[in-house]
Design an enzyme around this catalytic site. Structure first.
Site, PDB file in Angstrom:
ATOM      1  N   LYS A   3      79.620  65.354  60.290  1.00  0.00           N
ATOM      2  CA  LYS A   3      80.780  64.815  59.574  1.00  0.00           C
ATOM      3  C   LYS A   3      81.551  63.830  60.453  1.00  0.00           C
ATOM      4  CE  LYS A   3      82.768  67.914  56.909  1.00  0.00           C
ATOM      5  NZ  LYS A   3      83.552  69.150  56.761  1.00  0.00           N
ATOM      6  N   GLY A   5      37.606  79.453  63.980  1.00  0.00           N
ATOM      7  CA  GLY A   5      37.979  80.459  62.987  1.00  0.00           C
ATOM      8  C   GLY A   5      39.277  81.062  63.482  1.00  0.00           C
ATOM      9  N   THR A   6      40.376  80.418  63.130  1.00  0.00           N
ATOM     10  CA  THR A   6      41.639  80.805  63.777  1.00  0.00           C
ATOM     11  C   THR A   6      42.176  82.146  63.290  1.00  0.00           C
ATOM     12  OG1 THR A   6      42.761  79.375  62.207  1.00  0.00           O
ATOM     13  CG2 THR A   6      42.385  78.486  64.411  1.00  0.00           C
ATOM     14  N   ASN A   7      41.674  82.652  62.149  1.00  0.00           N
ATOM     15  CA  ASN A   7      42.131  83.986  61.738  1.00  0.00           C
ATOM     16  C   ASN A   7      41.629  85.029  62.727  1.00  0.00           C
ATOM     17  OD1 ASN A   7      43.105  82.694  59.495  1.00  0.00           O
ATOM     18  ND2 ASN A   7      41.479  83.392  58.136  1.00  0.00           N
ATOM     19  N   ASP A   8      40.303  85.029  62.946  1.00  0.00           N
ATOM     20  CA  ASP A   8      39.764  86.001  63.893  1.00  0.00           C
ATOM     21  C   ASP A   8      40.198  85.678  65.316  1.00  0.00           C
ATOM     22  OD1 ASP A   8      38.429  88.196  62.842  1.00  0.00           O
ATOM     23  OD2 ASP A   8      36.775  86.939  62.143  1.00  0.00           O
ATOM     24  N   HIS A  30      60.762  92.916  55.064  1.00  0.00           N
ATOM     25  CA  HIS A  30      59.413  93.393  54.757  1.00  0.00           C
ATOM     26  C   HIS A  30      58.923  92.795  53.447  1.00  0.00           C
ATOM     27  CE1 HIS A  30      56.498  96.284  53.039  1.00  0.00           C
ATOM     28  NE2 HIS A  30      56.083  96.372  54.283  1.00  0.00           N
ATOM     29  N   SER A  82      33.711  75.044  64.934  1.00  0.00           N
ATOM     30  CA  SER A  82      34.761  75.193  63.940  1.00  0.00           C
ATOM     31  C   SER A  82      35.587  76.401  64.359  1.00  0.00           C
ATOM     32  CB  SER A  82      34.154  75.398  62.551  1.00  0.00           C
ATOM     33  OG  SER A  82      35.194  75.594  61.624  1.00  0.00           O
ATOM     34  N   GLY A 111      79.916  74.028  52.751  1.00  0.00           N
ATOM     35  CA  GLY A 111      80.774  75.122  52.324  1.00  0.00           C
ATOM     36  C   GLY A 111      80.697  76.380  53.190  1.00  0.00           C
ATOM     37  N   TYR A 133      38.841  67.690  62.000  1.00  0.00           N
ATOM     38  CA  TYR A 133      39.222  67.963  60.610  1.00  0.00           C
ATOM     39  C   TYR A 133      39.767  69.375  60.478  1.00  0.00           C
ATOM     40  CZ  TYR A 133      34.939  70.699  60.129  1.00  0.00           C
ATOM     41  OH  TYR A 133      33.972  71.653  60.287  1.00  0.00           O
ATOM     42  N   ARG A 149      77.016  61.507  54.153  1.00  0.00           N
ATOM     43  CA  ARG A 149      75.870  61.997  54.924  1.00  0.00           C
ATOM     44  C   ARG A 149      74.611  61.689  54.127  1.00  0.00           C
ATOM     45  NH1 ARG A 149      77.651  68.025  53.554  1.00  0.00           N
ATOM     46  NH2 ARG A 149      77.519  67.649  51.342  1.00  0.00           N
ATOM     47  N   ARG A 178      28.466  79.227  56.359  1.00  0.00           N
ATOM     48  CA  ARG A 178      28.523  80.228  57.426  1.00  0.00           C
ATOM     49  C   ARG A 178      27.572  81.361  57.088  1.00  0.00           C
ATOM     50  NH1 ARG A 178      33.784  83.717  58.544  1.00  0.00           N
ATOM     51  NH2 ARG A 178      33.207  84.557  56.508  1.00  0.00           N
ATOM     52  N   MET A 228      81.591  76.732  56.511  1.00  0.00           N
ATOM     53  CA  MET A 228      82.679  76.900  57.476  1.00  0.00           C
ATOM     54  C   MET A 228      83.948  76.324  56.869  1.00  0.00           C
ATOM     55  SD  MET A 228      80.805  76.305  61.035  1.00  0.00           S
ATOM     56  CE  MET A 228      80.350  74.676  60.557  1.00  0.00           C
ATOM     57  N   GLU A 281      35.660  81.841  67.503  1.00  0.00           N
ATOM     58  CA  GLU A 281      36.645  82.791  67.000  1.00  0.00           C
ATOM     59  C   GLU A 281      36.835  83.974  67.928  1.00  0.00           C
ATOM     60  OE1 GLU A 281      35.383  84.279  63.177  1.00  0.00           O
ATOM     61  OE2 GLU A 281      33.285  84.018  63.701  1.00  0.00           O
ATOM     62  N   CYS A 335      38.730  76.161  60.477  1.00  0.00           N
ATOM     63  CA  CYS A 335      38.509  76.690  59.131  1.00  0.00           C
ATOM     64  C   CYS A 335      39.327  77.952  58.859  1.00  0.00           C
ATOM     65  CB  CYS A 335      37.029  76.927  58.869  1.00  0.00           C
ATOM     66  SG  CYS A 335      36.326  78.154  59.979  1.00  0.00           S
ATOM     67  N   ARG A 358      89.027  69.716  59.855  1.00  0.00           N
ATOM     68  CA  ARG A 358      87.750  69.927  59.159  1.00  0.00           C
ATOM     69  C   ARG A 358      86.649  70.363  60.105  1.00  0.00           C
ATOM     70  NH1 ARG A 358      86.668  64.391  56.094  1.00  0.00           N
ATOM     71  NH2 ARG A 358      85.475  65.777  54.708  1.00  0.00           N
TER      72      ARG A 358
HETATM   73  P1  ADP Z   1      83.148  70.803  53.479  1.00  0.00           P
HETATM   74  O1  ADP Z   1      82.394  70.540  54.734  1.00  0.00           O
HETATM   75  O2  ADP Z   1      83.115  72.212  53.060  1.00  0.00           O
HETATM   76  O3  ADP Z   1      82.806  69.819  52.411  1.00  0.00           O
HETATM   77  P2  ADP Z   1      85.435  69.172  54.103  1.00  0.00           P
HETATM   78  O4  ADP Z   1      85.853  69.092  55.516  1.00  0.00           O
HETATM   79  O5  ADP Z   1      84.641  68.042  53.602  1.00  0.00           O
HETATM   80  O6  ADP Z   1      84.703  70.558  53.841  1.00  0.00           O
HETATM   81  O7  ADP Z   1      86.800  69.313  53.300  1.00  0.00           O
HETATM   82  C1  ADP Z   1      87.000  69.974  52.086  1.00  0.00           C
HETATM   83  C2  ADP Z   1      87.585  69.035  51.060  1.00  0.00           C
HETATM   84  O8  ADP Z   1      88.799  68.462  51.516  1.00  0.00           O
HETATM   85  C3  ADP Z   1      86.681  67.881  50.730  1.00  0.00           C
HETATM   86  O9  ADP Z   1      86.748  67.655  49.365  1.00  0.00           O
HETATM   87  C4  ADP Z   1      87.293  66.740  51.487  1.00  0.00           C
HETATM   88  O10 ADP Z   1      87.014  65.511  50.894  1.00  0.00           O
HETATM   89  C5  ADP Z   1      88.768  67.058  51.420  1.00  0.00           C
HETATM   90  N1  ADP Z   1      89.485  66.470  52.550  1.00  0.00           N
HETATM   91  C6  ADP Z   1      89.215  66.660  53.852  1.00  0.00           C
HETATM   92  N2  ADP Z   1      90.047  65.931  54.626  1.00  0.00           N
HETATM   93  C7  ADP Z   1      90.880  65.278  53.791  1.00  0.00           C
HETATM   94  C8  ADP Z   1      91.963  64.352  53.991  1.00  0.00           C
HETATM   95  N3  ADP Z   1      92.347  63.967  55.210  1.00  0.00           N
HETATM   96  N4  ADP Z   1      92.590  63.884  52.921  1.00  0.00           N
HETATM   97  C9  ADP Z   1      92.211  64.278  51.685  1.00  0.00           C
HETATM   98  N5  ADP Z   1      91.210  65.125  51.416  1.00  0.00           N
HETATM   99  C10 ADP Z   1      90.543  65.627  52.468  1.00  0.00           C
HETATM  100 MG    MG Z   2      35.678  85.436  61.510  1.00  0.00          MG
HETATM  101 MG    MG Z   3      82.812  67.900  52.548  1.00  0.00          MG
END
Ligand code: ADP
Ligand code: MG
Ligand code: MG
Length: 934
Positions: A37, A812-815, A471, A810, A115, A898, A353, A662, A117, A791, A878, A106
Site C-alpha cells: 500500500k 520413477g519419482t514415486n518409488d 487430515h 526415466s 481486510g 521430458y 495495487r 514398462r 489487518m 527409482e 514418469c 493504515r
Molecule cells: P484495507 O487494507 O483493509 O483496504 P485501507 O487502509 O485501505 O484498509 O483503509 C480502509 C478504508 O479507508 C478504505 O476504503 C480507504 O480508502 C479508506 N481510507 C484510508 N485512508 C483514508 C484517508 N486518508 N482519507 C479517506 N479515506 C481513507
Molecule cells: Mg516403481
Molecule cells: Mg484498502
C-alpha cells in the site's frame, strides 16, 4: 534497502536509522520496506496522481516492535518531523483548534492481505477539535459523523471493544429518532450523531475502563501500535498460512491526510478495477457510494452505484477517475484496482495495487494485454500458472444454477472440484451407501485415519474444523476428492446426524443425514441443495467437443469463449518456449488417445500390470502353478496374444510418437487370491468335510510361497524378470510383434522398453540382453530403445555404470521418494502426514512436490553421471511429480528432457514447461520475476 539519515542531529553520535518515508521519497519497488500500500501510494504520487499527502512507517519498525514490544528509539522524533511536514503541506495542525488536521493510520504488508489487518480513520478529532472541524467544513453533522466513526474504530481496533456493541448503540440511536433499525445512517442529524458519539464513548468506558484518548498525538501513536499488533491477529495468521505468506515480514503503517467522502451529496467513496477481476473482460468496473467514508462501500450499509451511474451524477470526477485508471494500467501493465474518494467534487486516489483475479480472468487478461501490445509473450506466460489452469479443468457447478442459490456456509477450499451427494456423518454409513450406488458427501467435525474408507467411498468431504493441511484436506487431495474444510459456521453433530448453520443469512438451517448437499472445493462454498454439475468447457475444448470459436452450446460465434481462446493461445506459446517435452502416463488406447488430444508427445509410462488383471488373472495363476515347461509355455502364449493386442492398440493411438512400455513391476502375488481368504475357504471346507479341488490346494501353497512381509521391497520389478522364466521375454515379444503388425499396416510405431526397479547394472545387462535377443528373433530389422527406470537410490548413485547399458533413463519419482525417505506412501499419508505437515517437518508432501534437497539431489547426481557416460542419454520423469508445477520447474533446472504425467495433467505440464523455460532464463539474467513495478 536500508538508508541512513544523511544529516545527523547534534544529539546523536550515530546517524538515526530511517524508519519513515514521505510518499515523495518512495516507489513501487520498495514494497518490502513500505508494504504494498505504502509503496504504491508513493508510486501514484510520483506519477502525479492526486494522492493526499502522507508518509509510511517501515516494516522494519514493525519487526522491531514485534520483537521487543517497544517502538524503536528515534521513531517518535521522526514521527514528529514527518508530521510537521504533513502539517505544512496541508496548512492544518493535528490537534489544532481552528483548522484541525485529521489523518488515517493504515496497515499495509508487502503482500496485500485484504481486510485482514486494521486501519483507523479520522485520527485527530476530539472534544477540543470537533467544533473547529465543523467550522472548517461548515458542516456540524459531518464533524460529529467523523467523531463517532473515530470512537468506534479506535474503540474496536485499539481497545478491543466488540463490534456488536457499537452496532447496538447505532440501532438505538436510530430508534430514538423514530427511524427504522435498518434506516440508512445518513438519516441521523448532527444532534443524533453527537449523542451517538457520547454513547459510543460510554460503551468504550464500560467495556475497557479506558477512554479513547483526547490527545491526538496519543491517538496517533496508539493507532500505530495497534496496526503493528494487528499483524499477529488471528485473522491475519489464518490468511498468511493459507496464502503461504511468511510470518516474519511485518506490516508497514501509512499515515495519510484524511479526505472526506461524507461531506454531502457531492462527496462519496468508491472502488474500481481496470478490468473485470471475475471474468477478465476489458472495461473499467466498480462501485460508488455517495455520502460515505472508508469501508462503507463494501460493507453493504447502503446500495452502491455502478461507475456509469457515478458518471451520470459527477461527470468530471468520473472522467478524471477513468483517466487515472487508464494511466495506472499502462504504468503497471496489468489489471489494477483502486480506492478513491470524492470530497465536494474533488477526486482523490487513496490506493492502488495489481488486483487479484480468478483463474479464468488471469488467462483472459494475460492474452488481452498481449494482444494490446502491453506485455510480451514471456510476460504473459509468467502471469498465469498451472494451478490456475487445473482449476479451469475441474467439473464445475453450472454457473447460472449456482448463481441462483446462496451458499449456506463457507469454509476453506481445500481440494477443488464440485461434488453433489447425500450428507452422511460417519465412515461406515458412507461406505455402505456408496456400495449401494449412492453418491455421498462425508460430513465430519474433523477426520482421522479411521475415516479413510468413508473418504474413499465419498465424492466429497466436508469438515467443520481444520485448514488446508488438516487430515481431511491432505487425504482428500491425495484421493482426488472434492473437499471443503474448516466450515466453522456449521455446527456438526455426528451423533445426531445433523449440521446446523450457526451464522449468516441461512442461520438456523439444518442439514440432516441423507439430505442432498453440494460442495464447491474451488470456492469453499456449501449449498444445502443439489446444484447441477457440468463438465469444464475447457476440457470439452481439449477433447475436441468445442472449439475456441464456439459458444457453450456449440453455436458458431466468433470469440464466444474468450477464456478458452486465451488458454489455447498461451499453451501454444508455452509449447514454443518449452525445452521440456511432455508425455503421458497411459495404459489403454483410450487414455493414450485422450493424452494425445491434450497435447502429449508420446507415452512416458505404460504400466503393464492392469493387463494381467480381470479375466486374465486365471492365466497368471496357471503360469505360476505350471509344473512343466509345456504348461508354462501354454500360459505364456495365451498372455502373449493378449499383450500383443494391448500394445498394438497403444502404438496405434500414439502412432509416430514414442510409447514407453514398462515391463511387469509389482510382485506376482498381487495377481493371486488373498492369502487369508483362500486359507479360510479351505479350512472351512475341511472342517465341514466338503471336498476341495486339488487345484485350490496347490494355489494356496503357491500363495504361501509367494507371500512377502514387505512386498514393496520384495520380489518385484527386474527381480521378477530375472526369476520367473519367460515372463519378460513374453512381454518384449508381444511388443515386437505388435510393432511388426503396425508396420505391416503402414503405421510408424516407436517403442521403448523400460526395465523397472534396477539397483545394480548387472540386473539391467541381463534383462537387456534377453530383450535384444527376443527383438532380433521377431524381426532383425526392428529397433526399440531399451532403458531403465531410476527409482532406487543405488541406481541413481551408480548411474554412470548403468548408462552404459541404457539408452534412456526415466525417474520413477514415486518409488524414488518412498525408498529415499524409507516410507510407504499409502501408510504415511493416512497415518502421520497431517501431523508432519502441522509440525513443519514437511512444507508440502514429498509425494506431491519433489523433495529438492533429498530426492532431487539423487536426480541431479544421476543426470550428471548418466550423461558423463552417454552424452545423448534421453532422460525423463514418469512419477506423479511430472504433473506438479513446482516439480516441473525443478526438472527443467536439473536438465531432464521430458516429464510424463496423467493425461488430464498434460495441459498443466505443457504450460509449466514453458513457464519453467521463461522463469529460468529470467533468473539467469538476474532480473526479478515481473517488472520492478509489481
Ligand atoms: P484495507 O487494507 O483493509 O483496504 P485501507 O487502509 O485501505 O484498509 O483503509 C480502509 C478504508 O479507508 C478504505 O476504503 C480507504 O480508502 C479508506 N481510507 C484510508 N485512508 C483514508 C484517508 N486518508 N482519507 C479517506 N479515506 C481513507
Ligand atoms: Mg516403481
Ligand atoms: Mg484498502
Amino acid at each position: 534497502m536500508r538508508q541512513i539519515e544523511t544529516h545527523p542531529s547534534p544529539h546523536q553520535i550515530e546517524p538515526a536509522h530511517r524508519y519513515i518515508y514521505d510518499f515523495a521519497d518512495g516507489r513501487a519497488s520498495m514494497a518490502d520496506l513500505l508494504g504494498g500500500k505504502g509503496a504504491n501510494l508513493a508510486e501514484m504520487t510520483r506519477l502525479g496522481l492526486p494522492v493526499p499527502p502522507g508518509f509510511t512507517v517501515t516494516t522494519e519498525a514493525c519487526r522491531y516492535y514485534l520483537r521487543s514490544g517497544r517502538l524503536p528509539a528515534g521513531l517518535n522524533a521522526q514521527l514528529a518531523e514527518h508530521l510537521a511536514t504533513l502539517e505544512d503541506a496541508t496548512g492544518r495542525r493535528l490537534g489544532g483548534l481552528d483548522e484541525p488536521l485529521l489523518v488515517s493510520v493504515r496497515s499495509g504488508a508487502k503482500f496485500s492481505m485484504p481486510g485482514m489487518m486494521d486501519t483507523i480513520l479520522n485520527i485527530g478529532v476530539c472534544d477540543a477539535t470537533v467544533d473547529g472541524l465543523a467550522k472548517l467544513y461548515g458542516d456540524e453533522r459531518f464533524a460529529w459523523d467523523c467523531y463517532r466513526r473515530l470512537v468506534q474504530m479506535y474503540g474496536k481496533t485499539v481497545l478491543g471493544v466488540p463490534a456488536e456493541r457499537f452496532e447496538q448503540d447505532l440501532i438505538r440511536a436510530k430508534v430514538r429518532k423514530g427511524l427504522a433499525a435498518n434506516a440508512p445512517d445518513t438519516d441521523l442529524d448532527a444532534d443524533a450523531l453527537r449523542a451517538l458519539t457520547r454513547h459510543y464513548q460510554q460503551t468504550v468506558r464500560e467495556c475497557t475502563g479506558q477512554d479513547v484518548p483526547q490527545n491526538p498525538r496519543e491517538q496517533l501513536t496508539g493507532a500505530v501500535r495497534a496496526v503493528f499488533e494487528s499483524w499477529n491477529g488471528e485473522r491475519a495468521h489464518v490468511y498468511r498460512r493459507r496464502e503461504h505468506i511468511s510470518e516474519d515480514l511485518g506490516t508497514a503503517v501509512t499515515v495519510m491526510a484524511m479526505v472526506f467522502g461524507n461531506l454531502g451529496a457531492d462527496s462519496g467513496t468508491g472502488v474500481g478495477f481496470t478490468r473485470d477481476p471475475a471474468t477478465g473482460a476489458p472495461g473499467a468496473y466498480g462501485d460508488y457510494l455517495t455520502e460515505a467514508e472508508g469501508e462503507d462501500v463494501v460493507s453493504g450499509v447502503r446500495n452502491t452505484l455502478t461507475l456509469e451511474q457515478f458518471g451520470a451524477i459527477d461527470p468530471a470526477s468520473h472522467a478524471a477517475l477513468r483517466g487515472h485508471m487508464t494511466r495506472l494500467e499502462e504504468h503497471y501493465h496489468d489489471l489494477c484496482d483502486v480506492e478513491f474518494t470524492v470530497e465536494r467534487g474533488k477526486l482523490w486516489m487513496l490506493q492502488t495495487r495489481v488486483g487479484k483475479r480468478t483463474a479464468a480472468a488471469a488467462f483472459r487478461i494475460a492474452a488481452d494485454l498481449l494482444d494490446e501490445g502491453r506485455i510480451d509473450e514471456d510476460e504473459a506466460l509468467a502471469r498465469v500458472s498451472g494451478d490456475q489452469l487445473a482449476q479451469l479443468m475441474f467439473p464445475c457447478f453450472a454457473p447460472t444454477a449456482a448463481a441462483a442459490v446462496t451458499p449456506v456456509a463457507f469454509g476453506v477450499a481445500a481440494s477443488p472440484g464440485a461434488a453433489v451427494g447425500r450428507a452422511v456423518f460417519d465412515s461406515a454409513d458412507a461406505a455402505e451407501r456408496a456400495a449401494a450406488g449412492e453418491h455421498v458427501i462425508l460430513v465430519r467435525r474433523e477426520t482421522n485415519p479411521d475415516d479413510l474408507p468413508g473418504m474413499i467411498a465419498a465424492v466429497g468431504v466436508l469438515t467443520g474444523r481444520g485448514g488446508k493441511t488438516s487430515h481431511a484436506a491432505v487425504v482428500a487431495r491425495g484421493l482426488g476428492r472434492t473437499c471443503v474444510c474448516g466450515v466453522e459456521s456449521l455446527e456438526i453433530d455426528e451423533h445426531a446426524g445433523t449440521a446446523t448453520v450457526a451464522r449468516g443469512q441461512a442461520a438456523g438451517a439444518v442439514i440432516h443425514r441423507g439430505d442432498v448437499i453440494s460442495i464447491d472445493g474451488t470456492e469453499g462454498a456449501v449449498y444445502a441443495s443439489e446444484i447441477p454439475v457440468v463438465p469444464s468447457p475447457l476440457v470439452e475444448y481439449f477433447e475436441g467437443r468445442q472449439t475456441e470459436k464456439q459458444g457453450p452450446s456449440g453455436q458458431s460465434v466468433r470469440g464466444a469463449d474468450p477464456v478458452i481462446a486465451a488458454v489455447a493461445r498461451l499453451l501454444a506459446i508455452a509449447d514454443r518456449r518449452a525445452r521440456l517435452g511432455v508425455r503421458a502416463n497411459a495404459d489403454t488406447p483410450a487414455d493414450a488417445a485422450r493424452a494425445r488430444r491434450f497435447g502429449a508427445h508420446g507415452i512416458g509410462l505404460a504400466r503393464t500390470e492392469h493387463m494381467f488383471l480381470g479375466e486374465r488373472r486365471p492365466i497368471v495363476e496357471r503360469l505360476i502353478l505350471a509344473e512343466t515347461p509345456q504348461e508354462r509355455a501354454r500360459a505364456l502364449n495365451q498372455l502373449l496374444a493378449l499383450q500383443r493386442a494391448d500394445f498394438t492398440g497403444l502404438l496405434a493411438a500414439m502412432d509416430g510418437l514414442p510409447v514407453t512400455v514398462r515391463l511387469l513391476d509389482p510382485p506376482l502375488h498381487e495377481f493371486l487370491p488373498d492369502l487369508t481368504e483362500l486359507s479360510v475357504e479351505i479350512a472351512v471346507a475341511d472342517a465341514t468335510h466338503r471336498p476341495v479341488e486339488p487345484e485350490r490346494r496347490r494355489l494356496l501353497a503357491a500363495v504361501r510361497r509367494w507371500h512377502e512381509e514387505n512386498p514393496m521391497l520384495g520380489l518385484r520389478g527386474v527381480r521378477l524378470g530375472l526369476v520367473v522364466p519367460g515372463l519378460y521375454a513374453m512381454q518384449v515379444r508381444a511388443l515386437a510383434e505388435a510393432m511388426a503388425a503396425r508396420r505391416a499396416d503402414g503405421g510408424a510405431p516407436v517403442a521403448h522398453v523400460m526395465i523397472p526397479l534396477v539397483a545394480e547394472v548387472r540386473e539391467l545387462e541381463l534383462a537387456r540382453a534377453e530383450a535384444i535377443r527376443v527383438l532380433r528373433e521377431v524381426d532383425p530389422r526392428l529397433t526399440a530403445s531399451i532403458g531403465v527406470m531410476i527409482e532406487l537410490p543405488r541406481a541413481a548413485l551408480t548411474a554412470g555404470a548403468i548408462a552404459k547399458h541404457a539408452e534412456f533413463f526415466s525417474f520413477g519419482t514415486n518409488d524414488l521418494t518412498q525408498t529415499t525417505w524409507g516410507m510407504s506412501r499409502d501408510d504415511a499419508e493416512g497415518a502421520f502426514f497431517p501431523a508432519y505437515l502441522e509440525q513443519g517437518v514437511f512444507a508440502a508432501s514429498p509425494f506431491g512436490t519433489v523433495d529438492a534437497e533429498g530426492v532431487g539431489a539423487l536426480v541431479r547426481i544421476a543426470v550428471e553421471r548418466g550423461r558423463a557416460t552417454r552424452p545423448d542419454l534421453e532422460i525423463g520423469v514418469c512419477g506423479e511429480h511430472g504433473g506438479d508445477p513446482e516439480s516441473i520447474h525443478f526438472f527443467h533446472d536439473a536438465g531432464v528432457d521430458y516429464v510424463s504425467c496423467s493425461p488430464f495433467r498434460v495441459p498443466v505440464a505443457r504450460l509449466e514447461a514453458g513457464r519453467a523455460a521463461v522463469l529460468a532464463e529470467r533468473a539467469a539474467q538476474g532480473a526479478a520475476v515481473g517488472s520492478d513495478t509489481r
